[in-house]
Write a protein that holds these residues in place. Sequence first.
Motif, PDB file in Angstrom:
ATOM      1  N   ALA A   1      -7.436 -27.597   4.413  1.00  0.00           N
ATOM      2  CA  ALA A   1      -6.065 -27.165   3.264  1.00  0.00           C
ATOM      3  C   ALA A   1      -6.883 -25.366   3.336  1.00  0.00           C
ATOM      4  N   ALA A   2      -8.466 -26.005   2.701  1.00  0.00           N
ATOM      5  CA  ALA A   2      -8.987 -24.558   2.324  1.00  0.00           C
ATOM      6  C   ALA A   2      -8.763 -23.633   3.151  1.00  0.00           C
ATOM      7  N   ALA A   3      -9.300 -24.177   4.815  1.00  0.00           N
ATOM      8  CA  ALA A   3      -8.811 -23.691   6.191  1.00  0.00           C
ATOM      9  C   ALA A   3      -7.149 -22.846   6.388  1.00  0.00           C
ATOM     10  N   ALA A   4      -6.796 -23.296   5.880  1.00  0.00           N
ATOM     11  CA  ALA A   4      -5.278 -22.599   6.615  1.00  0.00           C
ATOM     12  C   ALA A   4      -5.068 -22.074   5.519  1.00  0.00           C
ATOM     13  N   ALA A   5      -5.377 -22.123   3.882  1.00  0.00           N
ATOM     14  CA  ALA A   5      -5.123 -20.750   3.123  1.00  0.00           C
ATOM     15  C   ALA A   5      -5.612 -20.103   3.680  1.00  0.00           C
ATOM     16  N   THR A   6      -6.799 -19.891   3.993  1.00  0.00           N
ATOM     17  CA  THR A   6      -7.613 -18.787   3.792  1.00  0.00           C
ATOM     18  C   THR A   6      -7.444 -18.144   5.062  1.00  0.00           C
ATOM     19  N   VAL A   7      -7.120 -18.034   6.477  1.00  0.00           N
ATOM     20  CA  VAL A   7      -6.429 -17.907   7.224  1.00  0.00           C
ATOM     21  C   VAL A   7      -4.923 -17.326   6.997  1.00  0.00           C
ATOM     22  N   ILE A   8      -4.263 -18.126   6.498  1.00  0.00           N
ATOM     23  CA  ILE A   8      -3.067 -17.766   6.063  1.00  0.00           C
ATOM     24  C   ILE A   8      -2.892 -15.903   4.898  1.00  0.00           C
ATOM     25  N   ALA A   9      -3.761 -16.784   4.056  1.00  0.00           N
ATOM     26  CA  ALA A   9      -4.075 -14.637   3.514  1.00  0.00           C
ATOM     27  C   ALA A   9      -4.973 -14.375   3.654  1.00  0.00           C
ATOM     28  N   LEU A  10      -5.769 -14.180   5.296  1.00  0.00           N
ATOM     29  CA  LEU A  10      -6.227 -13.266   5.916  1.00  0.00           C
ATOM     30  C   LEU A  10      -4.982 -12.329   6.773  1.00  0.00           C
ATOM     31  N   LEU A  11      -3.401 -13.062   7.180  1.00  0.00           N
ATOM     32  CA  LEU A  11      -2.642 -12.514   8.136  1.00  0.00           C
ATOM     33  C   LEU A  11      -3.037 -11.582   7.780  1.00  0.00           C
ATOM     34  N   PRO A  12      -2.370  -9.769   8.789  1.00  0.00           N
ATOM     35  CA  PRO A  12      -2.301  -9.031   8.027  1.00  0.00           C
ATOM     36  C   PRO A  12      -0.422  -8.958   7.622  1.00  0.00           C
ATOM     37  N   ARG A  13      -0.203  -7.909   6.983  1.00  0.00           N
ATOM     38  CA  ARG A  13       1.097  -8.181   6.262  1.00  0.00           C
ATOM     39  C   ARG A  13       2.011  -7.223   6.772  1.00  0.00           C
ATOM     40  N   ARG A  14       3.020  -7.186   7.125  1.00  0.00           N
ATOM     41  CA  ARG A  14       3.937  -6.273   8.065  1.00  0.00           C
ATOM     42  C   ARG A  14       4.624  -5.418   6.664  1.00  0.00           C
ATOM     43  N   HIS A  15       4.967  -3.686   7.289  1.00  0.00           N
ATOM     44  CA  HIS A  15       5.642  -3.149   6.448  1.00  0.00           C
ATOM     45  C   HIS A  15       6.346  -2.509   7.151  1.00  0.00           C
ATOM     46  N   SER A  16       7.674  -2.124   6.089  1.00  0.00           N
ATOM     47  CA  SER A  16       8.865  -1.838   6.661  1.00  0.00           C
ATOM     48  C   SER A  16       9.026  -0.003   5.844  1.00  0.00           C
ATOM     49  N   SER A  17       9.431   0.703   6.527  1.00  0.00           N
ATOM     50  CA  SER A  17       9.411   2.015   5.720  1.00  0.00           C
ATOM     51  C   SER A  17      11.087   2.430   5.116  1.00  0.00           C
ATOM     52  N   ARG A  18      10.583   2.759   3.993  1.00  0.00           N
ATOM     53  CA  ARG A  18      11.917   2.992   3.213  1.00  0.00           C
ATOM     54  C   ARG A  18      12.690   4.685   3.520  1.00  0.00           C
TER      55      ARG A  18
END
Length: 186
Positions: free
Chosen positions: A169-186
């Motif tokens: 659970a800790a490994a999954a939470a860490t990997v998901i937290a470190l995934l890059p976030r998508r950005h969108s421009s307004r």
Amino acid sequence: MADEPNDSTANRPRPVRPQPPRPEVSVEPLRPRQETTSSVLPRLATGLWTCTAVLVFALAVVIALNWEAVLSGVETAVSQQDSTASAADIRNTASATLFSSGAAGSVLVLLGFVALNLLRGAATSSKVLMGAVGILTVGAAVTFSTFVSDASALLGGVLLWGPFVVAAAAAAATVIALLPRRHSSR
């Protein structure tokens, strides 16, 4: 008195000048502003880390409710490592091992929530902190499983597989937290 001005206009207020019209000004940013899209990843990481915290708490409750049985299992493991130690030393070492494992688990869980909170604010060091806390939590859970391996018969072996579930659970939470976030421009 020839040097002094005899002008009575020196003390009179000057006429008010009209203000010039304000120019029409528009400022455009050099780069378009990047807004994060509403991603499910931060909520999923927080949910998994909450699951990690609940599992750590559940293991602590199991140990507290079965203290003597777990302590004797850890004492067995300690006595196998050092057969010359006295019974009091073995008991003290086993107790210290369980208490320090609990303290380390609590601190790591709290640091994980701090790192997740910092990640929401996009703090620079938050990814490093989250990665370090995730790695340390996985390592602590696996190490803890070796401490209590002789007490694994309790409640269907919860002390045998429980630490590995915490690590996953800790490994999954860490990997998901470190995934890059998508950005969108307004």
